[in-house]
Each structure stands twice: as structure tokens, then as C-alpha cells.
Design a protein around this motif. Structure first.
Motif, PDB file in Angstrom:
ATOM      1  N   LYS A 280       0.847  -1.192   0.000  1.00  0.00           N
ATOM      2  CA  LYS A 280       0.000   0.000   0.000  1.00  0.00           C
ATOM      3  C   LYS A 280       0.884   1.244   0.000  1.00  0.00           C
ATOM      4  CE  LYS A 280      -0.520   0.369   5.037  1.00  0.00           C
ATOM      5  NZ  LYS A 280      -1.496   0.493   6.163  1.00  0.00           N
ATOM      6  N   LEU A 281       0.298   2.340  -0.450  1.00  0.00           N
ATOM      7  CA  LEU A 281       0.992   3.616  -0.438  1.00  0.00           C
ATOM      8  C   LEU A 281       0.975   4.188   0.973  1.00  0.00           C
ATOM      9  CD1 LEU A 281      -0.568   5.197  -3.658  1.00  0.00           C
ATOM     10  CD2 LEU A 281       1.797   4.398  -3.426  1.00  0.00           C
ATOM     11  N   TYR A 282       2.092   4.806   1.373  1.00  0.00           N
ATOM     12  CA  TYR A 282       2.108   5.538   2.631  1.00  0.00           C
ATOM     13  C   TYR A 282       1.414   6.888   2.430  1.00  0.00           C
ATOM     14  CZ  TYR A 282       5.385   2.169   4.563  1.00  0.00           C
ATOM     15  OH  TYR A 282       5.958   1.013   5.023  1.00  0.00           O
ATOM     16  N   ASP A 283       0.736   7.324   3.462  1.00  0.00           N
ATOM     17  CA  ASP A 283       0.087   8.628   3.422  1.00  0.00           C
ATOM     18  C   ASP A 283       1.048   9.658   3.998  1.00  0.00           C
ATOM     19  OD1 ASP A 283      -1.485  10.865   3.527  1.00  0.00           O
ATOM     20  OD2 ASP A 283      -3.244   9.839   4.337  1.00  0.00           O
ATOM     21  N   TYR A 284       1.751  10.361   3.115  1.00  0.00           N
ATOM     22  CA  TYR A 284       2.729  11.339   3.564  1.00  0.00           C
ATOM     23  C   TYR A 284       2.076  12.504   4.310  1.00  0.00           C
ATOM     24  CZ  TYR A 284       6.456   9.232   0.674  1.00  0.00           C
ATOM     25  OH  TYR A 284       7.399   8.393   0.127  1.00  0.00           O
ATOM     26  N   THR A 285       0.801  12.760   4.044  1.00  0.00           N
ATOM     27  CA  THR A 285       0.143  13.853   4.757  1.00  0.00           C
ATOM     28  C   THR A 285       0.016  13.535   6.236  1.00  0.00           C
ATOM     29  OG1 THR A 285      -2.138  13.066   4.436  1.00  0.00           O
ATOM     30  CG2 THR A 285      -1.167  14.385   2.668  1.00  0.00           C
ATOM     31  N   MET A 286       0.241  12.260   6.595  1.00  0.00           N
ATOM     32  CA  MET A 286       0.215  11.857   8.004  1.00  0.00           C
ATOM     33  C   MET A 286       1.622  11.558   8.516  1.00  0.00           C
ATOM     34  SD  MET A 286      -3.204   9.453   7.996  1.00  0.00           S
ATOM     35  CE  MET A 286      -3.102   9.181   9.762  1.00  0.00           C
ATOM     36  N   VAL A 287       2.369  10.687   7.815  1.00  0.00           N
ATOM     37  CA  VAL A 287       3.673  10.270   8.337  1.00  0.00           C
ATOM     38  C   VAL A 287       4.736  11.357   8.183  1.00  0.00           C
ATOM     39  CG1 VAL A 287       3.177   7.841   7.935  1.00  0.00           C
ATOM     40  CG2 VAL A 287       4.399   9.149   6.185  1.00  0.00           C
ATOM     41  N   LEU A 288       4.474  12.345   7.332  1.00  0.00           N
ATOM     42  CA  LEU A 288       5.429  13.442   7.157  1.00  0.00           C
ATOM     43  C   LEU A 288       4.786  14.788   7.459  1.00  0.00           C
ATOM     44  CD1 LEU A 288       7.280  12.272   3.909  1.00  0.00           C
ATOM     45  CD2 LEU A 288       8.240  12.420   6.203  1.00  0.00           C
ATOM     46  N   ASP A 289       3.849  14.790   8.385  1.00  0.00           N
ATOM     47  CA  ASP A 289       3.173  16.025   8.786  1.00  0.00           C
ATOM     48  C   ASP A 289       4.008  16.732   9.846  1.00  0.00           C
ATOM     49  OD1 ASP A 289       1.519  18.061   9.521  1.00  0.00           O
ATOM     50  OD2 ASP A 289      -0.135  16.789  10.218  1.00  0.00           O
ATOM     51  N   ALA A 290       4.660  17.808   9.448  1.00  0.00           N
ATOM     52  CA  ALA A 290       5.552  18.525  10.362  1.00  0.00           C
ATOM     53  C   ALA A 290       4.796  19.151  11.534  1.00  0.00           C
ATOM     54  CB  ALA A 290       6.324  19.598   9.594  1.00  0.00           C
ATOM     55  N   ASP A 291       3.502  19.364  11.381  1.00  0.00           N
ATOM     56  CA  ASP A 291       2.706  19.950  12.466  1.00  0.00           C
ATOM     57  C   ASP A 291       2.322  18.918  13.513  1.00  0.00           C
ATOM     58  OD1 ASP A 291       2.744  22.468  11.273  1.00  0.00           O
ATOM     59  OD2 ASP A 291       0.985  22.014  10.031  1.00  0.00           O
ATOM     60  N   ASN A 292       2.542  17.649  13.219  1.00  0.00           N
ATOM     61  CA  ASN A 292       2.180  16.583  14.167  1.00  0.00           C
ATOM     62  C   ASN A 292       3.263  15.503  14.168  1.00  0.00           C
ATOM     63  OD1 ASN A 292       0.664  15.184  16.055  1.00  0.00           O
ATOM     64  ND2 ASN A 292      -0.738  14.307  14.546  1.00  0.00           N
ATOM     65  N   PRO A 293       4.502  15.888  14.533  1.00  0.00           N
ATOM     66  CA  PRO A 293       5.631  14.950  14.417  1.00  0.00           C
ATOM     67  C   PRO A 293       5.597  13.796  15.401  1.00  0.00           C
ATOM     68  CG  PRO A 293       6.307  16.948  15.557  1.00  0.00           C
ATOM     69  CD  PRO A 293       4.906  17.197  15.065  1.00  0.00           C
ATOM     70  N   ASP A 294       4.772  13.891  16.430  1.00  0.00           N
ATOM     71  CA  ASP A 294       4.731  12.842  17.445  1.00  0.00           C
ATOM     72  C   ASP A 294       3.584  11.858  17.226  1.00  0.00           C
ATOM     73  OD1 ASP A 294       6.931  13.917  18.820  1.00  0.00           O
ATOM     74  OD2 ASP A 294       5.630  15.383  19.810  1.00  0.00           O
ATOM     75  N   ALA A 295       2.884  11.988  16.098  1.00  0.00           N
ATOM     76  CA  ALA A 295       1.770  11.087  15.820  1.00  0.00           C
ATOM     77  C   ALA A 295       2.274   9.662  15.648  1.00  0.00           C
ATOM     78  CB  ALA A 295       1.034  11.546  14.571  1.00  0.00           C
ATOM     79  N   GLU A 296       1.430   8.702  15.983  1.00  0.00           N
ATOM     80  CA  GLU A 296       1.799   7.303  15.826  1.00  0.00           C
ATOM     81  C   GLU A 296       2.094   6.995  14.358  1.00  0.00           C
ATOM     82  OE1 GLU A 296       0.019   2.818  16.774  1.00  0.00           O
ATOM     83  OE2 GLU A 296      -1.121   4.626  17.287  1.00  0.00           O
ATOM     84  N   GLY A 297       3.247   6.355  14.112  1.00  0.00           N
ATOM     85  CA  GLY A 297       3.640   6.021  12.749  1.00  0.00           C
ATOM     86  C   GLY A 297       4.367   7.124  12.025  1.00  0.00           C
ATOM     87  N   SER A 298       4.560   8.267  12.670  1.00  0.00           N
ATOM     88  CA  SER A 298       5.227   9.389  12.010  1.00  0.00           C
ATOM     89  C   SER A 298       6.685   9.065  11.719  1.00  0.00           C
ATOM     90  CB  SER A 298       5.148  10.641  12.890  1.00  0.00           C
ATOM     91  OG  SER A 298       5.888  11.705  12.309  1.00  0.00           O
ATOM     92  N   TRP A 299       7.183   9.537  10.588  1.00  0.00           N
ATOM     93  CA  TRP A 299       8.595   9.408  10.254  1.00  0.00           C
ATOM     94  C   TRP A 299       9.406  10.573  10.826  1.00  0.00           C
ATOM     95  CZ3 TRP A 299       8.159   8.002   4.305  1.00  0.00           C
ATOM     96  CH2 TRP A 299       7.472   6.794   4.188  1.00  0.00           C
ATOM     97  N   LEU A 300       8.751  11.509  11.451  1.00  0.00           N
ATOM     98  CA  LEU A 300       9.378  12.671  12.054  1.00  0.00           C
ATOM     99  C   LEU A 300       9.476  12.429  13.553  1.00  0.00           C
ATOM    100  CD1 LEU A 300       7.266  15.312  10.118  1.00  0.00           C
ATOM    101  CD2 LEU A 300       9.670  14.777   9.684  1.00  0.00           C
TER     102      LEU A 300
END
Length: 516
Positions: A280-300
Motif C-alpha cells: 500500500k501507499l504511505y500517506d505522507y500527509t500523516m507520516v510526514l506532517d511537520a505539524d504533528n511529528p509525534d503522531a503514531e507512525g510518524s517518520w518525524l
């Protein structure tokens, strides 16, 4: 291959399933393998194209060949196309400060120089330990011997034969992409191809190049013959039917045969549904969301060496078949960036920008004119093999070229919705209804998706002989200073789409003919 090396190879099954498994593998087993290979190489005389150390693998049973195949993975280091792509720029003083043969090679590639290697050097594209020529030897060995191996069923043997045939096809396509001119249907029957190596023979000395058409024919034949005996995707370093369909698509696109490519792309999407591991495609709007870097699954957030939470190849759900391309060197990390024209292709809500850093390594000094460097995969390498994003973009382009504009927009927006936040993910209406504008938009999307990977170079090769879209290529590389002032520029000439082998390679290989 000496017996000791084969025994060690049999331990390398690439059955890592988790990130911790991979770290253990990299720290202990891979280090031991590299040491063993180094010891063996020191004692062996170099052969043509550094195919393999002298000696012969002792493989008798079908299980032996399976283990040999599982240890035979493809990877590259400092891929030439990374430095040749027109999305790239360079920065002073870092560019001029590069020293050493590998870094000098990178400078020469960027400047589109005819000479990439000194007189005494062999091409890294060919001689690298995991590059295509060394791997080609082992694929050929399996192809020629596995059906006579002991202990396995005919179905098992045919499956191994199919993987090896597909592997040989991938190797030969990489060889063609580095050392031949772009495919042109009107001249391919006379243009120089590559030595079409089909036997595992370290004593072979004559390496006359076949035609370009013969090279592509062999690649396509191997992939088509392999297809019926390949299985579903079960592992990202195992060649599957999905990977073979992908490569048939990529090869036909390199030949500007979009109708044939579309047939195999449709088949690839059907195979993707049969995958036995997540795709599946990763959702960059979630895993690379600089406004929410501590979200579960974030790459930030960023670690010491950039984004450290990007999934490794074994776990990356976008990866179909992992071919790693190593790129990181401290001396060069600030020298090569994507250029101002590339920066202008990204919108402000395009989360792909977060895969690239606007700052020089270990500093808060920003690059000028929006330029950025790579910020991921410092030590693991970039995947340049088959991927799900590439499937969507290839099919979108094929649909657009056949005037299925709505179908192309659908495929394109499936990817863009996972990359770009908000309504900016939509394809502009004026572009969506205009064939040429849409094809160019898709070509730009490929740059946005694959900047600083070397994949743009493959597009440049095919576009250079495209009667409509050849002007999508920018034929000039520029070097800037820290203030963004252009200091020098270099022009890409058509003959530089093919690397030169160099004097040493020619002297050691009977019948090998040099490129212009």
C-alpha cells in the motif's frame, strides 16, 4: 566461488522480517560476508568486468541453488544516474573540495565529461561487489545448471530457473541503461548493445558487443519466459511475478512502446492484489506532517542523520523488489542537491519536501533558491527497484499517451492524495483535459516523486528520442555558490547518455568496443 564462500552464502537467506532482524543481519552476518569476500578477492586475479573471483561454486542439490539464489541480491553504490539527472544542481565550495577517485567520478558525471574513469580504473558500475555483472554470473550459473540439480521437484527447479532468468533480465537492463545509447526503434538494429552474457564462464575472453535490439530482445525474452513459473510476492528481495511484470513495463517504456507497457502494467496491478505481504501507499500527509511529528507512525522528527523512522526495505509497503542504491558520503552530502527548477515543482503542501532537507548537514545554514539535499536512507540506501508509486505513475503516463485522460488522472490522483495535503492534490482542470499538458505534468510528477534517486536519468534517456517530449529535458547542469549565484554550467551532449568503458576495460576485454 570457493566452497567456504558458498557455505557462508547459504546462511544469507534474507529472511529478515522485522527491523531488529535487519539490524542484527547488518551488524554481524553482512559484515562477516563482506570480510570473506574481501579475503577471496585479494587472492584472485581480476577477470573481465570483475564478474566473479576465480574458482567455481560447489552447488549440487536444488536446495543448494535455492540458497545461492537467495544470497544473490542486487545493489548499487553512487549510481551514475544520480549525478547526471537534470533535477540536480551542485554547490560551491563543497563541489570543488571533493577528493578521491569516487568523488572525482561524481564531479565528472555531473559535468557530463567523456572521461569518468582514469586510465588504470575499472568502471564502478560493472565492478561493484553487488552490481549487475557480478550478479549476472550467478544468475547465469543457476539458469544453466539448476534443471540438472539433485533432490528437487521439477516445479521447484522451474521456479528457481524463472527467478534467475528475471534476475538476468534486470542485470542486462541495468547494463544497457548505463553503457548504450537510448533505444530508438529506427536504429536499434545497428546501434551497439552489450556483450550478451548467457554462460557462467570465468575463462571467457571475447566480449564483442551485440546490437542494441538484441540486448533488449534478450531482456524481454527472459522476463516473458520467467513469468509462468514465478510466484506471488512473498518477500521484497525475492523476484516475483509482480516484479517481472513491473520490469517488462519499465523496459517497454524505455523503448517508447507504451501500448505494450500498459498491458504489463495492468497485469502488475492484478498481481499486486495477490501479494502475500502488505502492499500500500504511505500517506505522507500523516507520516510526514511537520505539524504533528509525534503522531503514531510518524517518520518525524529528524534524528542525527535525518529521518530515521522511514521503514527499511523489508517492511516498506511500497517496495515490490528491493534494489538498494547507496549514496551517502560525508564529503559530498552538501555538494549535490536538487536545483531551483526542481524546487519550483513542489507546492507548499507537498509533504515529499520533508524527505529533503533545506539545511546543510549538521548546521542551520539554509541552501539558497529553495534547493535541498537528501534527508533519508543515509546508510541503508535508496530503493531504485520496482515500487508501487512507480506503477501508478507509469500507468498514468501510458493512459495519457493513449488519450485515456480520465484514467490517467485517476491513477495520478491516487498517488497525489497520499503525498499532498488539501485540494492541491487535485490535477488542475486545464491540465486534466489536455493530453500533452497532462503527459508533461506526469513527467514532472515523476521528478517530484523520485528526485535524487537516479530514476530521472532513465526518463531523460527515453525522452531524448521522443519526438514530442524531448524538450522536457533540461540539458544544462549548474553550480551555484552559497548565495545562489551561478558560477558555472555544463551541457549534456547526446553521446553522454552512454558511459565509456575506459582504457583498462578495453585492454582486458577482447572485442569490447568503446562508446563515442
Amino acid at each position: 566461488m570457493p566452497r567456504e564462500q558458498l557455505v557462508l552464502a547459504r546462511t544469507l537467506r534474507f529472511n529478515y522480517q522485522t527491523e531488529s532482524d535487519m539490524k542484527i543481519f547488518g551488524k554481524y552476518i553482512l559484515g562477516s560476508f563482506a570480510l570473506m569476500v574481501a579475503i577471496v578477492q585479494v587472492s584472485c586475479k581480476r577477470e573481465f568486468l570483475e564478474i566473479v573471483p576465480k574458482g567455481q561454486a560447489i552447488a549440487i542439490t536444488t536446495a543448494d541453488y535455492e540458497k545461492l539464489l537467495n544470497a544473490n541480491y542486487l545493489a548499487t553504490t553512487f549510481t551514475a544516474g544520480v549525478y547526471q539527472g537534470d533535477e540536480m544542481a551542485a554547490l560551491q565550495p563543497d563541489f570543488s573540495n571533493l577528493e578521491g577517485s569516487e568523488l572525482l567520478r561524481q564531479q565528472r558525471l555531473f559535468k557530463y565529461e567523456a572521461r569518468v574513469y582514469d586510465v588504470a580504473e575499472l568502471p564502478n558500475e560493472i565492478t561493484g561487489e553487488t552490481n549487475y555483472i557480478r550478479r549476472l554470473y550467478l544468475f547465469n550459473k543457476i539458469i544453466n545448471e539448476v534443471m540438472d540439480s539433485k533432490g528437487g521437484s521439477d516445479d521447484q527447479k522451474r521456479a528457481l530457473l524463472a527467478e534467475a532468468q528475471a534476475g538476468r533480465a534486470i542485470c542486462n537492463f541495468m547494463f544497457l541503461s548505463d553503457f548504450t545509447k537510448p533505444y530508438n526503434v529506427n536504429t536499434a538494429g545497428n546501434d551497439l548493445g552489450i556483450p550478451n552474457l548467457t554462460v557462467a564462464d570465468v575463462t571467457q575472453k571475447d566480449f564483442k558487443r551485440g546490437t542494441l535490439q538484441a540486448g533488449y530482445d534478450l531482456v524481454i525474452r527472459d522476463l516473458n519466459e520467467a513469468l509462468p513459473n514465478l510466484g506471488a510476492l512473498t518477500h521484497r528481495r525475492k523476484i516475483s511475478r509482480l516484479a517481472a511484470e513491473f520490469y517488462l513495463s519499465r523496459v517497454y517504456i524505455a523503448m517508447n512502446n507504451f501500448a505494450a507497457a500498459k498491458t504489463h502494467l495492468d497485469a502488475a496491478f492484478l498481481e499486486a492484489q495477490k501479494a502475500q505481504i502488505p502492499m500500500k501507499l504511505y500517506d505522507y500527509t500523516m507520516v510526514l506532517d511537520a505539524d504533528n511529528p509525534d503522531a503514531e507512525g510518524s517518520w518525524l522528527p529528524d534524528g542525527f542523520f535525518g529521518l530515521e523512522n522511514v521503514p527499511i526495505a523489508a517492511n516498506n509497503t511500497e517496495t515490490i523488489y528491493n534494489i538498494n542504491a547507496g549514496w551517502f558520503q560525508f564529503q559530498a552530502v552538501n555538494a549535490f542537491v536538487f536545483g531551483p527548477q526542481t524546487a519550483a515543482l513542489y507546492g507548499s503542501t507537498d509533504r515529499r519536501l520533508n524527505l529533503y532537507s533545506p539545511f546543510q548537514l549538521f548546521t542551520t545554514t539554509a541552501y539558497p533558491l529553495g534547493m535541498r539535499r537528501r534527508n533519508t536512507d543515509f546508510f541503508t540506501g535508496i530503493n531504485v527497484g520496482p515500487s508501487l508509486p512507480d506503477l501508478y505513475l507509469m500507468r498514468a503516463e501510458c493512459k495519457a499517451r493513449s488519450n485515456d485522460l480520465s484514467g490517467a488522472v485517476t491513477d495520478l490522483q491516487i498517488l497525489r492524495a497520499k503525498r499532498i495535503a488539501g485540494t492541491a492534490a487535485l490535477v488542475p482542470s486545464g491540465i486534466a483535459t489536455n493530453q500533452q499538458a497532462l503527459v508533461r505534468f506526469i513527467l514532472d510528477e515523476r521528478i517530484r516523486e523520485f528526485a535524487i534517486t537516479g530514476l530521472r536519468w532513465l526518463d531523460m534517456r527515453r525522452l531524448s528520442v521522443d519526438p514530442v517530449y524531448s524538450n522536457h529535458i533540461k540539458f544544462t547542469h549548474k553550480i551555484y555558490d552559497q548565495d545562489g549565484i551561478e558560477k558555472s554550467s555544463y551541457e549534456l551532449k547526446p553521446e553522454r547518455f552512454a558511459l565509456k568503458f575506459g582504457e583498462r576495460m578495453l585492454n582486458e576485454s577482447n572485442g569490447l568496443q568503446e562508446n563515442p
